[in-house]
Scaffold this motif. Structure first.
Motif, PDB file in Angstrom:
ATOM      1  N   PRO A  54       0.806  -1.222   0.000  1.00  0.00           N
ATOM      2  CA  PRO A  54       0.000   0.000   0.000  1.00  0.00           C
ATOM      3  C   PRO A  54       0.837   1.269   0.000  1.00  0.00           C
ATOM      4  O   PRO A  54       0.472   2.269  -0.629  1.00  0.00           O
ATOM      5  CB  PRO A  54      -0.821  -0.142   1.281  1.00  0.00           C
ATOM      6  N   THR A  81       0.577   4.062  -2.763  1.00  0.00           N
ATOM      7  CA  THR A  81       0.204   5.435  -2.412  1.00  0.00           C
ATOM      8  C   THR A  81       1.169   6.428  -3.038  1.00  0.00           C
ATOM      9  O   THR A  81       0.763   7.442  -3.636  1.00  0.00           O
ATOM     10  CB  THR A  81       0.195   5.604  -0.880  1.00  0.00           C
ATOM     11  N   TRP A 108       0.685   6.625  -6.782  1.00  0.00           N
ATOM     12  CA  TRP A 108      -0.534   7.347  -7.161  1.00  0.00           C
ATOM     13  C   TRP A 108      -0.353   8.855  -6.991  1.00  0.00           C
ATOM     14  O   TRP A 108      -0.781   9.649  -7.836  1.00  0.00           O
ATOM     15  CB  TRP A 108      -1.703   6.855  -6.301  1.00  0.00           C
ATOM     16  N   PHE A 166      -8.267  -0.788  -1.464  1.00  0.00           N
ATOM     17  CA  PHE A 166      -7.866   0.274  -0.540  1.00  0.00           C
ATOM     18  C   PHE A 166      -8.996   0.552   0.448  1.00  0.00           C
ATOM     19  O   PHE A 166     -10.171   0.651   0.055  1.00  0.00           O
ATOM     20  CB  PHE A 166      -7.532   1.552  -1.308  1.00  0.00           C
ATOM     21  N   GLN A 221      -6.962   4.294   4.321  1.00  0.00           N
ATOM     22  CA  GLN A 221      -5.822   4.452   3.419  1.00  0.00           C
ATOM     23  C   GLN A 221      -6.070   5.577   2.416  1.00  0.00           C
ATOM     24  O   GLN A 221      -5.155   6.339   2.078  1.00  0.00           O
ATOM     25  CB  GLN A 221      -5.555   3.138   2.683  1.00  0.00           C
ATOM     26  N   ILE A 222      -7.315   5.692   1.946  1.00  0.00           N
ATOM     27  CA  ILE A 222      -7.651   6.782   1.019  1.00  0.00           C
ATOM     28  C   ILE A 222      -7.440   8.132   1.715  1.00  0.00           C
ATOM     29  O   ILE A 222      -6.858   9.068   1.145  1.00  0.00           O
ATOM     30  CB  ILE A 222      -9.111   6.655   0.535  1.00  0.00           C
ATOM     31  N   ARG A 270      -5.530   8.852   4.294  1.00  0.00           N
ATOM     32  CA  ARG A 270      -4.104   9.117   4.518  1.00  0.00           C
ATOM     33  C   ARG A 270      -3.417   9.532   3.220  1.00  0.00           C
ATOM     34  O   ARG A 270      -2.543  10.403   3.215  1.00  0.00           O
ATOM     35  CB  ARG A 270      -3.434   7.866   5.099  1.00  0.00           C
ATOM     36  N   MET A 271      -3.812   8.927   2.131  1.00  0.00           N
ATOM     37  CA  MET A 271      -3.198   9.247   0.850  1.00  0.00           C
ATOM     38  C   MET A 271      -3.494  10.690   0.433  1.00  0.00           C
ATOM     39  O   MET A 271      -2.591  11.432   0.018  1.00  0.00           O
ATOM     40  CB  MET A 271      -3.730   8.282  -0.212  1.00  0.00           C
ATOM     41  N   GLU A 273      -0.746  13.768   0.351  1.00  0.00           N
ATOM     42  CA  GLU A 273      -0.446  14.533  -0.864  1.00  0.00           C
ATOM     43  C   GLU A 273      -0.513  16.035  -0.592  1.00  0.00           C
ATOM     44  O   GLU A 273       0.400  16.788  -0.954  1.00  0.00           O
ATOM     45  CB  GLU A 273      -1.432  14.156  -1.967  1.00  0.00           C
TER      46      GLU A 273
END
Length: 770
Positions: free
Chosen positions: A3, A7, A10, A296, A300-301, A303-304, A308
């Protein structure tokens, strides 16, 4: 694939796909950080240079000016005294340099610097017996007179005899504030030079500096000194707190203005970042849905997305720190800072920079939380496009229909509030900068009022005249005979020991009770009989009294009871000034022979022309100086305001670009429908521009309204806390507000138009397939 690796890949792909949005976010953060660095530098710089000079000079905490012949030896043996500077003989003189005249205090010192209260040499060398007539100038005095090492200082004593003294050095000093905010200017010379300029010992003073074991007890110590020496022997006393306050006065205004702007910019920037993040997440719904389908989790989404935006925030912080460091360290910045404080600005410490960076990154992270949480709730089976929520016609749309506006404007008014949260954040992100713009314009108008109407800040007398080699009455006759002179007011300045005899303030007899000087009285009334006086806000706060109270002062060794009948706007000496009629001194038996005059000119009379004519008519027997208008010292404020407007425009543009881009993406399918309904590309563009313009219009109205409600209050609050007094604030003019509003609306329309033009290049077949 792990992951973490997914991440990072992405995020890299997203940044490469949408570099413009990423650059916009970084720019907003960088602008906010730069503004905060400038603000804190100005606030800290107002104090740090003096602290540095005080530490290097091993400064004295108390300075006592005593009358000639006073025995000062008991002071060095008083409890709590850890060091003594002096006593030194001082004499009053006047510098005549390149058409300028400056009051001086010549301070007799030896060739060896003292351990306590020693000047800090900046250029040249210290007093040297090989140049017995050589002098050392205090740095701010040298800058104002434009005199440097190797130049000649033209000095006149009380007898008007001219002396040419070579300048051999320039030094910093911690015993008083910068010239001309604090007068007289300091000049150090050998005892023989001081005696040559002022041979009459009775016209000199004695000065001694005392360093204390407990600096906080300096006020109480002054009271003890006056008791030991006797009130009639102490002419003036000052403490290190007074000097520190005098160093802060002008820089405090700039620091507070920049600090307030920094906070506003941080809030507006957070809204802009949150709005941009929300817009980016809307454009990423397909990717988010795909990531969820690939396994995901919502956490996790989140945190991503937060990672960013935090990375973009960190990049903006680094860029802002670099830009702020360059600006504060540039020669232009040093000159602008020096014009206010008289010293160079010091770079911010690593701890302060870390605090700014942490606060900004935290704001970015907080602003990202809500959009990231909403993005994490996207279903893996989301539709391929982000269809805007449907709803009823907004009030604006219904009003637009009632007044029969063109269909394009009606549709644009409807679309403005399709996404309520986005609309609120866009309005807030524009309204907050507009509030600050209005406040900044209020500061500008206040400075304009200072320059255009100096009589409203106690500067009705455009010229100050001191007789040199001519009797005061003959000088008054010469001045009054000039055709452009409206009124002449006699003036005597003296020092007054406050109740408790802990410190001295400036007291001035100006005019008479029958014909008082036209002070701007904002509370109470003007003095009308002997014993009545008006005071600045700083003095009222210092004495903790109000208009109508009576205070007991010691003027020239004579106890006098003064009835304070009014509060005036007082821009000098932090408002710690007491003013009354000349007959108050005469009734108390105080000498009033050392007169100067405040000259009020007829409306429209040119000050320089009148000054030149009076010098000619008096055969240069008048020392004529233009009144010091604080607006001239605060020219840097206009530069700062201009810079603030640019950064605010950047933050506003960021919000507008986000609103316009999200609006365009929301209505990709609508564009196809609008074209099918017969709307031309121009009408489609108008629809999209109208949606953003409606939000901008609401923000402009709200921002200007809020700014008008706060502007004068904040300026008056600053005036009160700085000692000048409330009543100085002025609202922006209608013209300034109209220009600001039109500029904001034009920026909104141009930004939306630039984005809406893309609609004419959209491939209908491509949109229909998605």
């Amino acid at each position: 694939m792990k992951p973490v690796h997914a991440t990072i890949r992405w995020i890299r792909a997203d940044l490469r796909t949408r570099p413009g949005q990423a650059l916009l976010s970084v720019s907003v953060v960088a602008g906010v950080v730069t503004a905060l660095i400038l603000a804190i530098t100005m606030l800290a710089g107002a104090m740090d240079p003096w602290k540095g000079v005080f530490a290097r000079s091993h400064g004295a905490h108390v300075w006592i000016h005593a009358r000639p012949g006073t025995d000062l030896s008991p002071l060095s043996h008083m409890d709590g005294v850890t060091g003594v500077s002096g006593p030194y003989q001082t004499a009053s003189a006047t510098a005549v340099q390149q058409g300028q005249r400056a009051p001086l205090e010549l301070r007799a010192m030896g060739t060896e610097m003292p351990e306590v209260g020693r000047p800090v040499l900046a250029k040249g060398r210290w007093l040297d017996p090989s140049r017995p007539d050589g002098v050392v100038l205090e740095r701010t005095l040298a800058r104002v007179l434009r005199v440097g090492v190797g130049d000649t200082l033209n000095v006149r004593g009380l007898d008007a005899i001219a002396h040419r003294l070579p300048v051999i050095g320039v030094a910093d000093d911690s015993s008083q504030g910068p010239y001309p905010a604090v007068t007289p200017g300091l000049v150090w010379a050998l005892p023989g030079t001081v005696s040559a300029v002022e041979p009459g010992a009775g016209s000199t003073q004695l000065l001694i500096g005392l360093r204390l074991a407990d600096p906080s007890a300096s006020d109480f110590f002054v009271q003890h000194v006056v008791t030991v020496l006797g009130g009639d022997h102490v002419d003036r006393a000052s403490t290190w707190q007074q000097v520190r306050a005098s160093m802060e006065v002008d820089s405090r205004l700039l620091g507070l203005l920049l600090g307030m702007f920094g906070v506003v910019a941080l809030i507006a920037g957070a809204l802009a970042i949150g709005n941009a993040t929300g817009g980016r997440i809307l454009s990423l719904l397909q990717d988010i849905a795909l990531l969820k389908a690939l396994g995901f989790t919502p956490a996790q989404i989140r945190r991503m997305l937060i990672l960013e935006q935090t990375c973009l925030g960190v990049a903006g912080v680094v860029l802002g720190i670099l830009a702020g460091s360059v600006l504060t360290g540039s020669s232009l910045s040093q000159r602008l800072f020096g014009s206010v404080t008289g010293t160079a600005s010091a770079p911010l410490s690593l701890s302060r920079l870390a605090l700014i960076a942490a606060a900004t990154v935290l704001s970015v992270t907080v602003a990202t939380l809500l959009p990231a949480w909403r993005g994490s709730r996207v279903s893996p089976t989301s539709t391929v496009t982000a269809v805007p929520p449907s709803g009823r016609l907004s009030r604006f749309a219904r009003v637009a229909l009632l007044v029969r506006l063109p269909p394009a404007l009606v549709l644009g008014a409807r679309d403005a509030f399709t996404r309520r949260m986005r609309a609120v954040m866009t309005i807030g992100g524009l309204a907050i900068p507009m509030v600050m713009v209005t406040i900044a314009l209020g500061c500008w108008s206040t400075l304009d009022n200072f320059e255009d109407h100096p009589e409203q800040i106690g500067l009705a007398g455009a010229l100050v005249a001191r007789p040199v080699g001519v009797s005061p009455y003959a000088a008054a006759a010469i001045i009054a005979a000039d055709r452009d002179v409206a009124t002449v007011y006699p003036e005597v300045q003296t020092n007054a020991l406050l109740p408790g005899q802990t410190r001295t303030i400036q007291a001035r007899a100006l005019g008479t009770s029958d014909q008082p000087y036209p002070f701007p009285v904002h509370d109470g009334r003007m003095y009308a009989r002997p014993g009545e006086a008006v005071a600045g806000q700083g003095l009222l706060d210092l004495l903790q009294v109000h208009v109508g109270d009576r205070v007991r002062l010691t003027l020239s060794g004579v106890p006098v009871i003064i009835h304070i009948v009014g509060r005036t706007i007082e821009p000098s000496l932090s408002g710690q000034v007491l003013s009354f009629g000349l007959d108050t001194l005469q009734q108390s038996g105080i000498d009033t022979s050392t007169l100067s005059y405040r000259i009020v000119l007829r409306h429209g009379a040119p000050v320089d022309t009148v000054r030149t004519r009076l010098l000619r008519e008096s055969e240069n027997r008048l020392d004529l100086q233009a009144a010091q208008n604080p607006a001239k010292r605060l020219v840097i404020v206009r530069v700062v305001i201009f810079g603030l407007l640019i950064v605010l425009a950047l933050i506003g543009a960021a919000n507008l670009l986000t609103a316009a881009s999200v609006g365009l993406r929301d209505h990709l399918r609508d564009i196809v429908v609008l074209r099918a309904m017969g709307l031309t590309p121009r009408q489609v563009t108008t629809t999209l521009v109208a949606g953003t313009s409606v939000l901008a219009l609401i923000a402009v109205i709200a921002g200007i309204g809020g700014g008008l409600a706060l502007s004068t209050r904040l300026i008056d609050l600053q005036g009160r806390t700085s000692g000048v007094g409330a009543g100085i604030g002025r609202s922006p003019t209608i013209f300034e507000l109209a220009v600001a509003a039109i500029g904001a609306m034009a920026l909104a329309a141009l930004t939306a138009f630039a984005m809406a033009r893309k609609s004419s290049r959209i491939d209908v077949r491509e949109v229909s397939r998605v």
